[in-house]
Design an enzyme around this catalytic site. Sequence first.
Site, short mmCIF file in Angstrom:
data_model
loop_
_atom_site.label_atom_id
_atom_site.label_comp_id
_atom_site.label_asym_id
_atom_site.label_seq_id
_atom_site.Cartn_x
_atom_site.Cartn_y
_atom_site.Cartn_z
N GLY A 21 0.83 -1.20 0.00
CA GLY A 21 0.00 0.00 0.00
C GLY A 21 0.86 1.25 0.00
O GLY A 21 0.55 2.23 0.67
N GLY A 30 -0.59 7.80 1.27
CA GLY A 30 -0.70 7.86 2.73
C GLY A 30 0.53 7.44 3.51
O GLY A 30 1.67 7.76 3.16
N SER A 50 -4.26 -1.13 14.51
CA SER A 50 -5.12 -0.06 15.00
C SER A 50 -5.57 -0.37 16.42
O SER A 50 -5.73 -1.53 16.79
CB SER A 50 -6.34 0.09 14.11
OG SER A 50 -7.29 0.97 14.67
N TYR A 93 -13.91 -4.40 10.35
CA TYR A 93 -12.53 -3.90 10.33
C TYR A 93 -11.84 -4.21 11.66
O TYR A 93 -10.69 -4.67 11.68
CB TYR A 93 -12.54 -2.39 10.09
CG TYR A 93 -11.16 -1.75 10.10
CD1 TYR A 93 -10.30 -1.90 9.02
CD2 TYR A 93 -10.76 -0.96 11.18
CE1 TYR A 93 -9.04 -1.30 9.02
CE2 TYR A 93 -9.51 -0.36 11.18
CZ TYR A 93 -8.65 -0.53 10.11
OH TYR A 93 -7.42 0.07 10.12
#
Length: 327
Positions: free
Chosen positions: A48, A52, A177, A206
Amino acid sequence: MWEYFLYVCLLCLILIVLECVILRLIKLNTKWDRSTACLVGKTAIVTGANTGIGFYTAQEFAKRGARVILACRSATKGEEAKKKIVEATHNENVHVRIVDFESLKSVREFARGINKSEERLDILVNNAGAVIFKNEITVDGLSKSMQVNHFGPFLLTLLLIDLLKRSRPSRIVNVSSTKTRGGRIHINNLNYYSDSYRSRLTFSNYANAKLCHLSFSNELGKRLRPSGVIVNSLHPGTVQTDITRDFSSVIQQMYKALSYFFKNSEEGAQTTIYVALSKDTKDVVGKFFYNCGRIKMPTTARNSIVAKQLWEKSMELVQLKETECPL
């Protein structure tokens, strides 16, 4: 009735303002990685990496002289990111490789290519992920949320283990997270797909997926401890990214309005860079980090019995044989 409605609206407004103030204070107190590590002769993969947190992580590695592989889903976006990184760092040793975590075949092809072409792998950053409300199914018959956030990175990491071991000391960095604290690990229904789940548009998918990957990270760290491969996870904070790209326009506009109070992507990448490069983390295994420091990992992620069950079930669902991941 109207008085009650106005009271609720006022309470919600107060809570939003308080959260924004807290987020702003957190942003102003963001810690930056101060490592002086040189990466000349080293190879790093960042998933990714075209945008970002992943982009700024890859750019930092390139700035320090590493051979950087941008693992992206889109070739066009990957090449655009590569161009920006080369221009910013003057490091031409930046390469784009395609991998789509919605396809286990794509993950296997990517790993096969890396194992064939690369002599070493010093840093693997599992950064790619997505908040997916709808419990859609991939071509592999798996929950899209679980596959993108757990099964895909799980498979990729294990397929690259041998290369990482040969390059030791090496590091695996998993971007997670703190939302995992609201997640659950359902061993008997790891795919999280049923009529009831399908109809829900919640954040739980998620949270569940990230909790699974955090548990895997902890277990992987234990198994690799004697090999010289260091595994840790982190929470980047509330960051301005394109994570809402698949959301409705209303949610995207709300996110955009609140993003002033969030960390920007470069600030959000600092803990990833810290875990990947700092001398403080070179002998630390299976820990959880935030703002360039250690924080407590959720209890479920530290449960060794659950972690082993999760490992076995994940192996089964991605159809990975024991002989393919020499641990």
